[in-house]
Design a protein around this motif. Structure first.
Motif, PDB file in Angstrom:
ATOM      1  N   GLY A   1      11.882   2.413   6.076  1.00 47.15           N
ATOM      2  CA  GLY A   1      12.413   3.714   6.463  1.00 47.15           C
ATOM      3  C   GLY A   1      11.360   4.704   6.909  1.00 47.15           C
ATOM      4  N   ASP A   2      10.094   4.388   6.734  1.00 45.03           N
ATOM      5  CA  ASP A   2       8.992   5.266   7.137  1.00 45.03           C
ATOM      6  C   ASP A   2       7.857   4.391   7.655  1.00 45.03           C
ATOM      7  OD1 ASP A   2       7.138   7.294   7.520  1.00 45.03           O
ATOM      8  OD2 ASP A   2       6.755   7.610   5.368  1.00 45.03           O
ATOM      9  N   GLN A   3       8.084   3.767   8.801  1.00 43.39           N
ATOM     10  CA  GLN A   3       7.137   2.785   9.307  1.00 43.39           C
ATOM     11  C   GLN A   3       5.772   3.391   9.637  1.00 43.39           C
ATOM     12  OE1 GLN A   3       8.899   0.163  12.315  1.00 43.39           O
ATOM     13  NE2 GLN A   3      10.910   0.444  11.376  1.00 43.39           N
ATOM     14  N   ALA A   4       5.763   4.575  10.210  1.00 41.77           N
ATOM     15  CA  ALA A   4       4.487   5.226  10.527  1.00 41.77           C
ATOM     16  C   ALA A   4       3.728   5.545   9.242  1.00 41.77           C
ATOM     17  CB  ALA A   4       4.728   6.498  11.333  1.00 41.77           C
ATOM     18  N   GLY A   5       4.451   6.003   8.231  1.00 39.07           N
ATOM     19  CA  GLY A   5       3.817   6.302   6.959  1.00 39.07           C
ATOM     20  C   GLY A   5       3.286   5.055   6.284  1.00 39.07           C
ATOM     21  N   ALA A   6       4.027   3.967   6.410  1.00 40.86           N
ATOM     22  CA  ALA A   6       3.588   2.703   5.827  1.00 40.86           C
ATOM     23  C   ALA A   6       2.299   2.219   6.476  1.00 40.86           C
ATOM     24  CB  ALA A   6       4.683   1.650   5.972  1.00 40.86           C
ATOM     25  N   VAL A   7       2.224   2.321   7.785  1.00 41.04           N
ATOM     26  CA  VAL A   7       1.009   1.917   8.505  1.00 41.04           C
ATOM     27  C   VAL A   7      -0.160   2.811   8.095  1.00 41.04           C
ATOM     28  CG1 VAL A   7      -0.072   1.813  10.781  1.00 41.04           C
ATOM     29  CG2 VAL A   7       2.227   0.885  10.447  1.00 41.04           C
ATOM     30  N   ALA A   8       0.091   4.106   8.024  1.00 38.05           N
ATOM     31  CA  ALA A   8      -0.972   5.055   7.661  1.00 38.05           C
ATOM     32  C   ALA A   8      -1.489   4.810   6.246  1.00 38.05           C
ATOM     33  CB  ALA A   8      -0.451   6.483   7.784  1.00 38.05           C
TER      34      ALA A   8
ATOM     35  N   TYR B   1       0.832  -1.205   0.000  1.00 41.92           N
ATOM     36  CA  TYR B   1       0.000   0.000   0.000  1.00 41.92           C
ATOM     37  C   TYR B   1       0.867   1.255   0.000  1.00 41.92           C
ATOM     38  CZ  TYR B   1      -3.881  -3.126   0.815  1.00 41.92           C
ATOM     39  OH  TYR B   1      -4.816  -4.136   0.668  1.00 41.92           O
ATOM     40  N   TYR B   2       1.982   1.192   0.715  1.00 40.57           N
ATOM     41  CA  TYR B   2       2.898   2.330   0.765  1.00 40.57           C
ATOM     42  C   TYR B   2       3.524   2.566  -0.606  1.00 40.57           C
ATOM     43  CZ  TYR B   2       6.591   5.380   2.608  1.00 40.57           C
ATOM     44  OH  TYR B   2       7.422   6.444   2.868  1.00 40.57           O
ATOM     45  N   GLY B   3       3.965   1.483  -1.256  1.00 41.60           N
ATOM     46  CA  GLY B   3       4.573   1.606  -2.578  1.00 41.60           C
ATOM     47  C   GLY B   3       3.610   2.156  -3.604  1.00 41.60           C
ATOM     48  N   LYS B   4       2.346   1.766  -3.487  1.00 44.89           N
ATOM     49  CA  LYS B   4       1.333   2.294  -4.399  1.00 44.89           C
ATOM     50  C   LYS B   4       1.078   3.774  -4.122  1.00 44.89           C
ATOM     51  CE  LYS B   4      -3.357   1.569  -6.107  1.00 44.89           C
ATOM     52  NZ  LYS B   4      -4.547   0.685  -6.129  1.00 44.89           N
ATOM     53  N   LYS B   5       0.923   4.126  -2.845  1.00 42.74           N
ATOM     54  CA  LYS B   5       0.633   5.507  -2.475  1.00 42.74           C
ATOM     55  C   LYS B   5       1.774   6.442  -2.846  1.00 42.74           C
ATOM     56  CE  LYS B   5      -0.640   8.390   1.498  1.00 42.74           C
ATOM     57  NZ  LYS B   5      -0.936   8.402   2.959  1.00 42.74           N
ATOM     58  N   LYS B   6       3.001   5.988  -2.688  1.00 44.44           N
ATOM     59  CA  LYS B   6       4.170   6.825  -2.945  1.00 44.44           C
ATOM     60  C   LYS B   6       4.605   6.818  -4.414  1.00 44.44           C
ATOM     61  CE  LYS B   6       4.937   8.451   1.173  1.00 44.44           C
ATOM     62  NZ  LYS B   6       4.880   9.906   1.447  1.00 44.44           N
TER      63      LYS B   6
ATOM     64  N   GLU C   1      11.795  -2.275  -3.728  1.00 43.99           N
ATOM     65  CA  GLU C   1      11.973  -0.857  -3.412  1.00 43.99           C
ATOM     66  C   GLU C   1      10.916  -0.380  -2.421  1.00 43.99           C
ATOM     67  OE1 GLU C   1      12.017   3.458  -5.743  1.00 43.99           O
ATOM     68  OE2 GLU C   1      12.451   1.628  -6.879  1.00 43.99           O
ATOM     69  N   SER C   2       9.691  -0.873  -2.571  1.00 41.96           N
ATOM     70  CA  SER C   2       8.610  -0.483  -1.661  1.00 41.96           C
ATOM     71  C   SER C   2       8.870  -0.966  -0.243  1.00 41.96           C
ATOM     72  CB  SER C   2       7.270  -1.037  -2.171  1.00 41.96           C
ATOM     73  OG  SER C   2       6.913  -0.448  -3.402  1.00 41.96           O
ATOM     74  N   TRP C   3       9.389  -2.183  -0.103  1.00 42.87           N
ATOM     75  CA  TRP C   3       9.704  -2.702   1.222  1.00 42.87           C
ATOM     76  C   TRP C   3      10.828  -1.894   1.879  1.00 42.87           C
ATOM     77  CZ3 TRP C   3       7.898  -6.671   4.444  1.00 42.87           C
ATOM     78  CH2 TRP C   3       6.750  -7.319   3.973  1.00 42.87           C
ATOM     79  N   THR C   4      11.832  -1.540   1.098  1.00 44.18           N
ATOM     80  CA  THR C   4      12.926  -0.726   1.639  1.00 44.18           C
ATOM     81  C   THR C   4      12.417   0.635   2.085  1.00 44.18           C
ATOM     82  OG1 THR C   4      14.559  -1.837   0.235  1.00 44.18           O
ATOM     83  CG2 THR C   4      15.162   0.318   1.098  1.00 44.18           C
ATOM     84  N   ALA C   5      11.583   1.253   1.259  1.00 45.90           N
ATOM     85  CA  ALA C   5      11.044   2.578   1.587  1.00 45.90           C
ATOM     86  C   ALA C   5      10.125   2.509   2.801  1.00 45.90           C
ATOM     87  CB  ALA C   5      10.296   3.144   0.383  1.00 45.90           C
ATOM     88  N   ALA C   6       9.300   1.481   2.884  1.00 39.57           N
ATOM     89  CA  ALA C   6       8.381   1.336   4.013  1.00 39.57           C
ATOM     90  C   ALA C   6       9.123   1.124   5.322  1.00 39.57           C
ATOM     91  CB  ALA C   6       7.418   0.176   3.755  1.00 39.57           C
TER      92      ALA C   6
END
Length: 340
Positions: free
Chosen positions: A258-265, A56-61, A251-256
């Protein structure tokens, strides 16, 4: 000694996969910036929970979009059905447990792993801390909830024997997956076989009590868990898209991470069954501890080591999940791996 436990097939026969993967035909869309994107379906192993935050984070970002992918994430109904859907071409990609993949290949299904991301198993015995279960030996005489025939139940005797315990000394109460947590919450069992990044945080949230874990990996038994899978037809017909999907996911897993709160949100609104935010946070935090083995430490998420595949294959051959232990290349497409 080989453990041929109950002769229950890990995979049911291939059935119509309704609701979660209604077709894997790729099409094209256009992004807001005018970029041509390939429509891609990803079917999860279950309803969304904390483990799935990176998608979800990779899609949103816009990470998937950067790789030319218009990603649609669909809930699953268990790894077995996700594997079946990928093999049948009913979903472009799947996120599923490696034991289900091994069993599918063992039965001749045309499906392969394109990278296991959870390389340290979250398999564990979970119990309320007050029960005093701190070591495998503490399980003797304690009733544990499990689901007959699944990977956790198949490997539980292996886990016990590796720790010098006769499986007959630990009674198992068989129930469906949802019933395991209810059995512990009601006090009918002392614990359950589950994934440390799934049931435990929910059980703690529902009960208000601390939960402890006996992780298989901490007591001598590790094997691969969840990763990306694809049907062999898609793998052969669209190898470039497969590599893009793996690269975008890594790449999405690496980015998430690094921004765990953002990934959860980023998971807000993903499903009506979505756990509370604090549960998702704990689930994802635990998931991040599972990304590597000593052989892949420091490498990109999704980069696998052949020796770890061999260990996993041997474990599930011993547990009776697969009849024939084949070479890693029969289950895993190493060429699809992201660049380390």
């Amino acid at each position: 000694m080989k453990l041929r436990t109950l002769a229950i097939a890990v995979l049911a026969p291939v059935v119509a996969f309704a609701g979660t993967a209604c077709g894997g035909d790729s099409g094209e869309t256009t992004s807001a910036s005018g970029k041509k994107l390939t429509k891609v379906t990803l079917t999860l192993n279950w309803y969304p929970y904390g483990e799935h935050a990176p998608f979800y984070y990779g899609k949103k970002k816009g990470i998937y979009e950067k790789h030319g992918i218009d990603l649609e994430i669909k809930a699953g109904q268990g790894s077995q059905k996700t594997v079946q859907a990928a093999a049948a071409g009913q979903t472009d990609f799947g996120w599923a447990d490696t034991p289900a993949l091994l069993a599918a290949v063992d039965k001749g299904m045309p499906v392969k792993s394109i990278g296991v991301f959870l390389q340290t198993t979250p398999a564990s015995v979970q119990s309320f801390t007050a029960s005093g279960i701190k070591q495998p030996a503490d399980l003797k005489g304690k009733k544990i909830a499990g689901t007959a025939g699944d990977a956790l139940a198949r490997t539980f005797p292996v886990f016990l024997q590796k720790n010098g315990i006769d499986p007959k000394e630990v009674p198992v109460q068989n129930t469906d997956p949802a019933g395991k947590m209810a059995a512990v919450l009601s006090g009918k069992t002392a614990g359950l076989m589950g994934f440390a990044n799934d049931q435990g945080p929910t059980m703690a949230d529902k009960s208000g009590n601390d939960v402890s874990y006996l992780r298989y990996a901490d007591f001598g038994l590790n094997f691969f868990s969840n990763g990306l899978i694809v049907g062999e037809r898609k793998l052969k017909s669209d190898a470039d898209l497969v590599k893009k999907m793996v690269a975008a996911t890594s790449e999405s897993w690496t980015a998430a991470e690094g921004d765990q709160a953002g990934a959860v949100a980023s998971m807000a609104g993903a499903s009506e069954q979505l756990p509370p935010e604090k549960v998702i946070t704990e689930q994802f935090k635990t998931t991040l501890t599972l990304l590597h083995t000593p052989a892949t430490q420091g490498k990109a998420p999704g980069v696998n080591a052949e020796e770890d595949w061999k260990t996993t294959i041997a474990t599930f051959h011993e547990a009776g999940v697969i009849e024939k232990a084949q070479a890693p290349a029969e289950y895993w497409q190493a060429s699809a791996a992201p660049q380390a």
